[in-house]
Scaffold this active site. Structure first.
Site, PDB file in Angstrom:
ATOM      1  N   TYR A  12      -1.262  -3.237  -7.092  1.00 54.23           N
ATOM      2  CA  TYR A  12      -1.075  -4.007  -5.856  1.00 54.23           C
ATOM      3  C   TYR A  12      -2.359  -4.114  -5.022  1.00 54.23           C
ATOM      4  CZ  TYR A  12      -0.128  -5.154  -1.094  1.00 54.23           C
ATOM      5  OH  TYR A  12      -0.220  -5.721   0.140  1.00 54.23           O
ATOM      6  N   HIS A  66     -10.746  -3.120  11.104  1.00 47.03           N
ATOM      7  CA  HIS A  66      -9.630  -3.916  10.588  1.00 47.03           C
ATOM      8  C   HIS A  66      -9.384  -5.068  11.572  1.00 47.03           C
ATOM      9  CE1 HIS A  66      -5.135  -3.883   9.129  1.00 47.03           C
ATOM     10  NE2 HIS A  66      -5.856  -4.694   8.411  1.00 47.03           N
ATOM     11  N   ASN A 114      -2.791 -15.138  11.156  1.00 48.57           N
ATOM     12  CA  ASN A 114      -2.266 -16.230  11.975  1.00 48.57           C
ATOM     13  C   ASN A 114      -3.154 -16.532  13.171  1.00 48.57           C
ATOM     14  OD1 ASN A 114       0.692 -17.360  11.353  1.00 48.57           O
ATOM     15  ND2 ASN A 114       0.398 -15.341  10.427  1.00 48.57           N
ATOM     16  N   GLU A 144       0.819 -20.973  20.499  1.00 46.57           N
ATOM     17  CA  GLU A 144       0.882 -20.723  21.948  1.00 46.57           C
ATOM     18  C   GLU A 144      -0.014 -19.548  22.352  1.00 46.57           C
ATOM     19  OE1 GLU A 144       1.994 -22.929  23.659  1.00 46.57           O
ATOM     20  OE2 GLU A 144       3.915 -23.752  22.963  1.00 46.57           O
ATOM     21  N   ARG A 153       2.468 -11.973  -1.094  1.00 45.05           N
ATOM     22  CA  ARG A 153       1.124 -12.355  -0.627  1.00 45.05           C
ATOM     23  C   ARG A 153       0.584 -13.562  -1.376  1.00 45.05           C
ATOM     24  NH1 ARG A 153      -1.557  -8.993   3.540  1.00 45.05           N
ATOM     25  NH2 ARG A 153       0.023  -7.428   3.946  1.00 45.05           N
ATOM     26  N   SER A 171      -1.436  -3.893  10.037  1.00 43.71           N
ATOM     27  CA  SER A 171      -1.047  -4.724   8.904  1.00 43.71           C
ATOM     28  C   SER A 171       0.200  -5.545   9.229  1.00 43.71           C
ATOM     29  CB  SER A 171      -0.775  -3.831   7.690  1.00 43.71           C
ATOM     30  OG  SER A 171      -1.943  -3.090   7.409  1.00 43.71           O
ATOM     31  N   ARG A 183       2.859  -4.613  17.320  1.00 47.78           N
ATOM     32  CA  ARG A 183       4.232  -5.066  17.568  1.00 47.78           C
ATOM     33  C   ARG A 183       4.899  -4.085  18.512  1.00 47.78           C
ATOM     34  NH1 ARG A 183       6.662  -8.610  13.537  1.00 47.78           N
ATOM     35  NH2 ARG A 183       4.974  -9.260  12.162  1.00 47.78           N
ATOM     36  N   ARG A 197       0.835  -1.193   0.000  1.00 49.98           N
ATOM     37  CA  ARG A 197       0.000   0.000   0.000  1.00 49.98           C
ATOM     38  C   ARG A 197       0.873   1.247   0.000  1.00 49.98           C
ATOM     39  NH1 ARG A 197      -1.993   0.795   4.338  1.00 49.98           N
ATOM     40  NH2 ARG A 197      -1.270  -0.996   5.500  1.00 49.98           N
ATOM     41  N   LYS A 217      -9.632  -2.615   1.410  1.00 49.55           N
ATOM     42  CA  LYS A 217      -9.403  -1.494   2.326  1.00 49.55           C
ATOM     43  C   LYS A 217     -10.193  -0.253   1.901  1.00 49.55           C
ATOM     44  CE  LYS A 217      -7.180  -4.023   4.991  1.00 49.55           C
ATOM     45  NZ  LYS A 217      -5.848  -4.482   4.954  1.00 49.55           N
ATOM     46  N   ASP A 228      -9.312 -10.393   8.254  1.00 47.02           N
ATOM     47  CA  ASP A 228      -8.792  -9.028   8.045  1.00 47.02           C
ATOM     48  C   ASP A 228      -9.805  -7.929   8.357  1.00 47.02           C
ATOM     49  OD1 ASP A 228      -6.437  -7.508   7.171  1.00 47.02           O
ATOM     50  OD2 ASP A 228      -7.646  -6.887   5.454  1.00 47.02           O
ATOM     51  N   CYS A 240       0.667  -7.844  11.416  1.00 47.38           N
ATOM     52  CA  CYS A 240       0.904  -8.014  12.853  1.00 47.38           C
ATOM     53  C   CYS A 240       0.175  -9.225  13.421  1.00 47.38           C
ATOM     54  CB  CYS A 240       0.526  -6.749  13.619  1.00 47.38           C
ATOM     55  SG  CYS A 240       1.657  -5.383  13.284  1.00 47.38           S
ATOM     56  N   GLY A 241      -0.296 -10.127  12.559  1.00 44.87           N
ATOM     57  CA  GLY A 241      -0.736 -11.418  13.078  1.00 44.87           C
ATOM     58  C   GLY A 241      -2.221 -11.732  13.051  1.00 44.87           C
ATOM     59  N   LYS A 242      -3.037 -10.990  12.287  1.00 41.73           N
ATOM     60  CA  LYS A 242      -4.479 -11.305  12.253  1.00 41.73           C
ATOM     61  C   LYS A 242      -4.744 -12.669  11.588  1.00 41.73           C
ATOM     62  CE  LYS A 242      -5.611  -7.484  10.207  1.00 41.73           C
ATOM     63  NZ  LYS A 242      -4.236  -6.963  10.223  1.00 41.73           N
TER      64      LYS A 242
HETATM   65  P1  GTP Z   1      -2.354  -8.015   6.973  1.00 43.03           P
HETATM   66  O1  GTP Z   1      -2.838  -9.012   5.983  1.00 43.03           O
HETATM   67  O2  GTP Z   1      -1.291  -7.125   6.440  1.00 43.03           O
HETATM   68  O3  GTP Z   1      -3.457  -7.218   7.598  1.00 43.03           O
HETATM   69  O4  GTP Z   1      -1.550  -8.844   8.116  1.00 43.03           O
HETATM   70  P2  GTP Z   1      -2.014  -9.740   9.353  1.00 43.03           P
HETATM   71  O5  GTP Z   1      -2.317  -8.882  10.529  1.00 43.03           O
HETATM   72  O6  GTP Z   1      -3.050 -10.706   8.937  1.00 43.03           O
HETATM   73  O7  GTP Z   1      -0.659 -10.514   9.719  1.00 43.03           O
HETATM   74  P3  GTP Z   1      -0.241 -12.053   9.500  1.00 43.03           P
HETATM   75  O8  GTP Z   1      -1.035 -12.977  10.357  1.00 43.03           O
HETATM   76  O9  GTP Z   1      -0.210 -12.326   8.052  1.00 43.03           O
HETATM   77  O10 GTP Z   1       1.240 -12.039  10.072  1.00 43.03           O
HETATM   78  C1  GTP Z   1       2.232 -11.169   9.568  1.00 43.03           C
HETATM   79  C2  GTP Z   1       3.591 -11.676   9.959  1.00 43.03           C
HETATM   80  O11 GTP Z   1       3.685 -11.774  11.384  1.00 43.03           O
HETATM   81  C3  GTP Z   1       3.895 -13.058   9.399  1.00 43.03           C
HETATM   82  O12 GTP Z   1       5.226 -13.084   8.946  1.00 43.03           O
HETATM   83  C4  GTP Z   1       3.712 -13.956  10.591  1.00 43.03           C
HETATM   84  O13 GTP Z   1       4.504 -15.114  10.506  1.00 43.03           O
HETATM   85  C5  GTP Z   1       4.101 -13.073  11.780  1.00 43.03           C
HETATM   86  N1  GTP Z   1       3.363 -13.456  13.009  1.00 43.03           N
HETATM   87  C6  GTP Z   1       2.034 -13.720  13.111  1.00 43.03           C
HETATM   88  N2  GTP Z   1       1.695 -14.097  14.369  1.00 43.03           N
HETATM   89  C7  GTP Z   1       2.836 -14.054  15.098  1.00 43.03           C
HETATM   90  C8  GTP Z   1       3.146 -14.332  16.477  1.00 43.03           C
HETATM   91  O14 GTP Z   1       2.303 -14.699  17.291  1.00 43.03           O
HETATM   92  N3  GTP Z   1       4.451 -14.138  16.854  1.00 43.03           N
HETATM   93  C9  GTP Z   1       5.415 -13.728  15.970  1.00 43.03           C
HETATM   94  N4  GTP Z   1       6.657 -13.571  16.426  1.00 43.03           N
HETATM   95  N5  GTP Z   1       5.166 -13.478  14.666  1.00 43.03           N
HETATM   96  C10 GTP Z   1       3.898 -13.627  14.235  1.00 43.03           C
HETATM   97  C1  SPV Z   2      -2.972  -4.698   4.959  1.00 45.89           C
HETATM   98  O1  SPV Z   2      -2.027  -4.020   4.543  1.00 45.89           O
HETATM   99  O2  SPV Z   2      -3.526  -4.489   6.072  1.00 45.89           O
HETATM  100  C2  SPV Z   2      -3.470  -5.839   4.159  1.00 45.89           C
HETATM  101  C3  SPV Z   2      -3.003  -5.981   2.798  1.00 45.89           C
HETATM  102  O3  SPV Z   2      -4.320  -6.594   4.623  1.00 45.89           O
HETATM  103  S1  SPV Z   2      -3.758  -4.840   1.734  1.00 45.89           S
HETATM  104  O4  SPV Z   2      -4.860  -5.494   1.044  1.00 45.89           O
HETATM  105  O5  SPV Z   2      -2.774  -4.411   0.784  1.00 45.89           O
HETATM  106  O6  SPV Z   2      -4.282  -3.732   2.490  1.00 45.89           O
HETATM  107 MN    MN Z   3      -4.961  -5.974   6.700  1.00 47.57          MN
END
Ligand code: GTP
Ligand code: SPV
Ligand code: MN
Length: 611
Positions: free
Chosen positions: A213, A242, A270, A521, A388, A264, A419, A71, A222, A289, A266-268
């Protein structure tokens, strides 16, 4: 389908005007369905933009232009009629001026290309909570991604009828082709200074130019589901956030739905797909998301996932960290800016293994020695850090059966987080709704590769993880959250609102290593949250909120009791600094639109901390 077959007179007129302005060689209204998707992919393969992966059924790899990998917040605009309505956290340009500039750019911008008109629904087609958008684009990559991320096609036009409401969305990659010119393997986009991701909140319009992108080009995500929807939500009394949405089942089979707002990357995704390390617990995914939430007659907030797919961060995803995402992306998936192995598979950093064969092709298209481990030196990554995957949600093994329920799911807890290498504890429950809104408003996080910025790695305030996504004045947004609480109070239903928590998986030790193992965990924290929602006696009151009573969260393997104690205690000096920064630098930004209630919370926490 042809433009003249459109039944909606306003829509037909709008498309005709776009055709006259952008002068594509041909126009096509998307009908949805597999054959249309396959045709879009075929066009991109023939143009040299996509590679079919031998190792993953019906899956393709794209490499974008190096300038078009994330973005672009400094090219993103909230063009409300009045500058003050955009607020201090958004870029603003007078809407008439911005339209004039962009009309100049759109003029002839689709020459040599086909214009696709994409009718799409955010949310299940026909649901009361769903919204319809129409995206005009000259990118078959965008059409294919929209097929996965949203519900596309004629069925949406049927719901729209002859006079329904839709959000009109213009998109052009901004690279017209001269007679006989072809893309020839070069990702089409415009130079950075010509890219515009523009929103007109008063007229509910989106104009995007120059980028192909994800977040800049898949306009349902978004742009519509957050920036425009946040304005609709403010006006109509609901929430567009979000947030991931997960279904949490405890060992007795009791269910609670939890959302999480983390910035973004930061782990959503996951957390939404987590496999608990705690025996007997289960997590299923509703969304990863975005959440749209409306109050129900019973006073609870009901959430839907407006999307139909995952646009997930690839690096860091592996069978241990996120097995469910790996499975979701095992077929029918579009990969963008990942590495390519000799045997025709994708590869990225922390995928869990080195690359087979002698060489790989990196995200820039360069041949490199195949990495022996799954790590690369910083700056020499094989996959772009914001590479992605676009995968259909229904392919996720842990998708909840109610993920498309048009009523939504009732939410018990909101998690906020980011983070934060120091200060912020593993988990902390707000003392009240207003204290929770206060905590959401001061959220900070390190900037990640999900945005093109020279601030990557630095902590910035990202209130509610909505800093780049709120379509209006952030002070008014805080007020909107406060009002949701006030209304529930007035209705005698305050106890029906979700409980609010703050989490941090990203504390680091003196050597810069993560102190908490994260991923599966994190189920230990979810279990604590679950019990807290039931009022279990598992917390201690502190000046910053309710923290876990010692022993109520078992330490995962490899985490010492001392580290556990540090993660779950109040760093008084750190918090004093945190709060001083909020007082001096954060809240004053919002001027007289900063709600008094949050200044009261600030006063109160200062008092509790002994400032
Ligand atoms: P957007 O799609 O950008 O909104 O991201 P998101 O918030 O869905 O983040 P996503 O779960 O894709 O994680 C982003 C990065 O953080 C990845 O490289 C993950 O491996 C890492 N990550 C996710 N959860 C954890 C966690 O609990 N601990 C650590 N250390 N890293 C994590
Ligand atoms: C984010 O950046 O929070 C994403 C990817 O989920 S994007 O669709 O580019 O916004
Ligand atoms: Mn996002």
């Amino acid at each position: 389908m042809k433009v003249q077959d459109l039944k909606h007179a306003g829509l037909k007129k709008w498309v005709d005007e776009a055709v006259a302005l952008m002068t594509p060689d041909s126009v096509e209204v998307c009908e949805g369905g597999q054959s249309e998707y396959d045709r879009m992919i075929d066009i991109t393969v023939k143009a040299g933009l996509a590679t079919k992966l031998a190792k993953k059924p019906n899956s393709y790899l794209f490499r974008s232009d190096p300038s078009d990998v994330a973005r672009v917040e400094n090219r993103t605009y909230i063009a409300s009629k009045s500058e003050s309505d955009a607020g201090p956290t958004n870029n603003w340009v007078d809407p008439a001026k911005l339209k004039e500039t962009m009309t100049g750019l759109y003029k002839g911008s689709m020459k040599g290309r086909t214009m696709y008109v994409i009718p799409f629904s955010m949310g299940p087609v026909g649901s009361d909570i769903a919204k319809i958008g129409i995206e005009i684009t000259d990118s078959p990559y965008v059409v294919a991604n929209m097929h996965i991320m949203t519900r596309v096609g004629t069925k949406v036009l049927d719901v729209l009828g002859s006079n329904g409401f839709y959000v009109p969305c213009y998109h052009s990659v901004g690279k017209p082709l001269a007679a006989g010119e072809k893309d020839n393997g070069k990702w089409p986009c415009a130079p950075m200074d010509d890219k515009y991701i523009s929103h007109f909140p008063d007229t509910r319009e989106i104009w995007s130019y120059g980028s192909g992108y994800g977040g800049n080009a898949l306009l349902g995500k978004k742009c519509l589901a957050l920036r425009i929807a946040s304005v609709l939500a403010r006006d109509e009394g609901w929430l567009a956030e979000h947030m991931l949405i997960l279904k949490l089942t405890n060992p007795s089979g009791e269910v609670k739905y939890v959302t999480g707002a983390f910035p973004s990357a930061c782990g959503k995704t996951n957390l939404a797909m987590l496999i608990p390390t705690l025996p007997g617990w289960k997590v299923e995914t509703v969304g990863d998301d975005i959440a749209w939430m409306k109050p129900g007659a019973d006073g609870r907030l009901y959430a839907i996932n407006p999307e139909a797919g995952f646009f997930g961060v690839a690096p860091g995803t592996n069978n241990d960290s996120n097995f469910n995402a790996m499975e979701a992306a095992a077929k029918n998936t579009i990969f963008t800016n990942c590495g390519l192995t000799e045997d025709g598979d994708i590869w990225w950093e922390q995928i869990g293994h080195g690359a087979p064969g002698k060489t790989v092709i990196d995200w820039k298209g360069q041949t490199k020695p195949a990495p022996q481990t799954d790590k690369s030196p910083k700056g020499e990554e094989i996959a772009h850090p914001n590479a992605r995957f676009t995968a259909p949600a229904k392919q996720c093994p842990c998708i909840a059966k109610e993920w498309e329920d048009p009523k939504g799911v009732p939410i018990s807890a909101f998690l906020f987080g980011g983070r934060r290498p120091s200060t912020i504890p593993l988990v902390n429950q707000a003392k009240s709704w207003i204290h929770g809104v206060f905590m959401g408003s001061i959220t900070g996080s390190e900037v990640t590769a999900a945005v093109i910025s020279d601030q990557v790695g630095q902590v910035r305030r990202d209130p509610f993880a909505m800093l780049p996504f709120c379509g209006y004045h952030m002070g008014d947004y805080f007020k909107h959250w406060i009002n949701i609480g006030k209304k529930a109070d007035a209705d005698g239903k305050a106890d029906k609102l979700p409980k609010i928590f703050f989490v941090n998986w990203f504390r680091k030790d003196a050597e810069g290593k993560f102190m908490w193992p994260g991923y599966g965990e994190n189920s230990r924290v979810l279990a604590w949250v679950f019990d807290r929602c039931d009022g279990k006696d598992n917390c201690v009151e502190t000046p910053i909120g309710n923290l876990p009573k010692p022993g109520t969260i078992d330490a995962p393997k490899g985490v010492s009791d001392a580290v556990m104690k540090e993660l779950c205690s109040v760093d008084i000096e750190g918090w004093k600094k945190e709060i001083a920064d909020v007082r001096k630098n954060h809240y004053p930004k919002f001027g007289d639109r900063m709600p008094k209630e949050l200044y009261d919370e600030l006063d109160a926490i200062e008092k509790r901390l002994g400032v």
